[in-house]
Design a protein around this motif. Structure first.
Motif, mmCIF file in Angstrom:
data_model
loop_
_atom_site.group_PDB
_atom_site.id
_atom_site.type_symbol
_atom_site.label_atom_id
_atom_site.label_comp_id
_atom_site.label_asym_id
_atom_site.label_seq_id
_atom_site.Cartn_x
_atom_site.Cartn_y
_atom_site.Cartn_z
ATOM 1 N N ASP A 1 5.128 -5.993 6.574
ATOM 2 C CA ASP A 1 3.927 -5.385 7.136
ATOM 3 C C ASP A 1 2.665 -5.936 6.469
ATOM 4 O OD1 ASP A 1 5.091 -3.688 9.014
ATOM 5 O OD2 ASP A 1 5.384 -2.078 7.555
ATOM 6 N N GLN A 2 1.557 -5.665 7.151
ATOM 7 C CA GLN A 2 0.237 -5.923 6.602
ATOM 8 C C GLN A 2 -0.586 -4.663 6.781
ATOM 9 O OE1 GLN A 2 -1.235 -9.403 8.657
ATOM 10 N NE2 GLN A 2 0.345 -10.740 7.811
ATOM 11 N N GLY A 3 -1.729 -4.575 6.072
ATOM 12 C CA GLY A 3 -2.570 -3.398 6.186
ATOM 13 C C GLY A 3 -3.621 -3.370 5.107
ATOM 14 N N VAL A 4 -4.020 -2.161 4.694
ATOM 15 C CA VAL A 4 -5.076 -2.026 3.687
ATOM 16 C C VAL A 4 -4.754 -0.882 2.736
ATOM 17 C CG1 VAL A 4 -6.903 -2.933 5.197
ATOM 18 C CG2 VAL A 4 -6.462 -0.461 5.122
ATOM 19 N N VAL B 1 -13.987 1.230 -1.447
ATOM 20 C CA VAL B 1 -13.726 -0.165 -1.085
ATOM 21 C C VAL B 1 -12.321 -0.257 -0.482
ATOM 22 C CG1 VAL B 1 -15.247 -1.063 -2.885
ATOM 23 C CG2 VAL B 1 -12.814 -0.736 -3.360
ATOM 24 N N GLN B 2 -11.984 -1.458 0.004
ATOM 25 C CA GLN B 2 -10.642 -1.653 0.529
ATOM 26 C C GLN B 2 -10.044 -2.934 -0.030
ATOM 27 O OE1 GLN B 2 -10.617 -2.050 4.811
ATOM 28 N NE2 GLN B 2 -11.146 -4.215 4.734
ATOM 29 N N THR B 3 -8.720 -2.899 -0.167
ATOM 30 C CA THR B 3 -7.942 -4.073 -0.547
ATOM 31 C C THR B 3 -6.985 -4.372 0.588
ATOM 32 O OG1 THR B 3 -8.070 -3.514 -2.906
ATOM 33 C CG2 THR B 3 -6.321 -5.037 -2.218
ATOM 34 N N ARG B 4 -7.129 -5.530 1.187
ATOM 35 C CA ARG B 4 -6.237 -5.914 2.280
ATOM 36 C C ARG B 4 -4.881 -6.351 1.718
ATOM 37 N NH1 ARG B 4 -10.265 -10.174 4.857
ATOM 38 N NH2 ARG B 4 -10.766 -10.264 2.618
ATOM 39 N N ILE B 5 -3.817 -5.862 2.339
ATOM 40 C CA ILE B 5 -2.456 -6.235 1.958
ATOM 41 C C ILE B 5 -1.940 -7.230 2.993
ATOM 42 C CG2 ILE B 5 -0.106 -5.428 1.524
ATOM 43 C CD1 ILE B 5 -2.215 -4.560 -0.566
ATOM 44 N N VAL B 6 -1.593 -8.428 2.526
ATOM 45 C CA VAL B 6 -1.208 -9.508 3.442
ATOM 46 C C VAL B 6 0.280 -9.830 3.393
ATOM 47 C CG1 VAL B 6 -3.519 -10.514 3.383
ATOM 48 C CG2 VAL B 6 -1.798 -11.286 1.732
ATOM 49 N N GLY B 7 1.019 -9.161 2.515
ATOM 50 C CA GLY B 7 2.455 -9.402 2.423
ATOM 51 C C GLY B 7 3.078 -8.546 1.354
ATOM 52 N N VAL B 8 4.367 -8.720 1.166
ATOM 53 C CA VAL B 8 5.127 -7.956 0.175
ATOM 54 C C VAL B 8 6.118 -8.902 -0.497
ATOM 55 C CG1 VAL B 8 6.566 -5.921 -0.250
ATOM 56 C CG2 VAL B 8 4.975 -5.933 1.694
ATOM 57 N N VAL C 1 1.222 -7.781 -1.848
ATOM 58 C CA VAL C 1 0.414 -8.985 -2.035
ATOM 59 C C VAL C 1 -0.989 -8.735 -1.484
ATOM 60 C CG1 VAL C 1 0.201 -11.440 -1.543
ATOM 61 C CG2 VAL C 1 2.481 -10.402 -1.782
ATOM 62 N N PRO C 2 -2.019 -8.663 -2.335
ATOM 63 C CA PRO C 2 -3.376 -8.415 -1.852
ATOM 64 C C PRO C 2 -4.044 -9.706 -1.390
ATOM 65 C CG PRO C 2 -3.388 -8.522 -4.231
ATOM 66 C CD PRO C 2 -1.941 -8.704 -3.801
ATOM 67 N N ASP C 3 -5.029 -9.567 -0.511
ATOM 68 C CA ASP C 3 -5.853 -10.713 -0.163
ATOM 69 C C ASP C 3 -6.570 -11.181 -1.431
ATOM 70 O OD1 ASP C 3 -8.458 -12.068 0.697
ATOM 71 O OD2 ASP C 3 -7.424 -11.864 2.620
ATOM 72 N N PRO C 4 -6.534 -12.478 -1.739
ATOM 73 C CA PRO C 4 -7.130 -12.949 -3.001
ATOM 74 C C PRO C 4 -8.628 -12.717 -3.104
ATOM 75 C CG PRO C 4 -6.505 -14.800 -1.582
ATOM 76 C CD PRO C 4 -5.909 -13.578 -0.967
ATOM 77 N N ASP C 5 -9.311 -12.448 -1.993
ATOM 78 C CA ASP C 5 -10.755 -12.209 -2.039
ATOM 79 C C ASP C 5 -11.112 -10.747 -2.266
ATOM 80 O OD1 ASP C 5 -11.313 -14.907 -1.555
ATOM 81 O OD2 ASP C 5 -11.250 -14.643 0.622
ATOM 82 N N ASP C 6 -10.116 -9.869 -2.326
ATOM 83 C CA ASP C 6 -10.388 -8.436 -2.431
ATOM 84 C C ASP C 6 -10.167 -7.933 -3.861
ATOM 85 O OD1 ASP C 6 -10.895 -8.542 0.231
ATOM 86 O OD2 ASP C 6 -9.141 -7.400 0.867
#
Length: 245
Positions: free
Chosen positions: A52-55, A61-68, A77-82
């Motif tokens: 899944d993906q999500g936040v 603030v928010q941290t985007r989750i782009v993987g596990v 796995v967070p987005d490296p820009d967050d």
């Protein structure tokens, strides 16, 4: 370890596949490894289903989750820009609903395909993969009859229209295997030390061990189209599906 835990994380999606938001606490936070939560509904991937993906929402603030990354713990796995929430932070998790729902429909569609192929052709699965809205399964099928693609599409959509319930349960290993063939691949890949087995049952069509997420009935899958049937070598047929609504 309990079937609904991975390391320190309680896997909420195994108990409630409709859950999209929840509250949790950060147990680990590392710029290289990512984040570990005490509770999570992010499906980590497996059995051909992508993660899944999500936040995560915290402190305004928010941290985007782009993987596990499933390791000893379930590392998100967070987005490296967050920004990363520090250990002890209370966060609100949210799964990307469109992506998850489409993956659930796709995964359930593959179980319908598997059930139809086992029932009508008696062949095992030799491989597979899925993305949101499209997927493939490989079968040990020596001959493809005339009109196979069209007739298979009709059979799959007849099962969708039948509105078969899709039920999930967890049983002790011996009890699960006593129900019959619960592994539909050519090789049984279930770990020998797995004490409890999660079963997904497309009632009256397909029962198998599975750790993924699914819709509640075949009707929720929507219309299925067999996009292509490929010959990948002697006795090796690849069937590609897509959801068309």
């Amino acid at each position: 370890m309990r079937h609904d835990h991975h390391g320190r994380t309680h896997r909420l999606e195994l108990d409630d596949q409709s859950l999209r938001t929840w509250d949790s606490t950060v147990l680990a936070s590392d710029p290289e490894d990512g984040l570990v939560l005490d509770r999570s509904a992010f499906y980590p991937g497996g059995g051909g289903q992508p993660p899944d993906q999500g936040v995560l929402l915290w402190g305004g603030v928010q941290t985007r989750i782009v993987g596990v990354r499933p390791r000893d713990d379930l590392w998100l796995v967070p987005d490296p820009d967050d920004p990363l929430p520090p250990v002890g932070t209370q966060v609100r998790g949210a799964v990307d609903d469109d992506r998850r729902s489409l993956l659930m429909r796709t995964h359930s569609g593959l179980h319908v395909l598997r059930g139809v192929m086992a029932r009508d052709f008696g062949v095992p699965v030799t491989g597979g993969n899925m993305e949101p809205g499209q997927a493939r399964l490989d079968f040990d099928l020596a001959e493809v009859p005339a009109g196979f693609k069209e007739s298979l599409t009709e059979k799959l959509n007849a099962e969708v229209a039948a509105d078969r319930a899709i039920q999930v349960r967890v049983l002790p290993r011996a009890q699960a295997y006593a129900l019959g063939p619960i592994v539909k691949t050519a090789t049984d890949l279930l770990p020998p030390d797995l004490e409890d087995i999660r079963l997904v049952d497309v009632v009256g069509l397909d029962l198998q061990a599975d750790g993924g997420t699914h819709v509640a009935s075949t009707k929720q899958i929507g219309r299925i189209e067999v996009a292509k049937v490929e010959n990948k070598g002697r006795g090796f047929r690849r069937i590609r599906l897509k959801l068309v609504d």
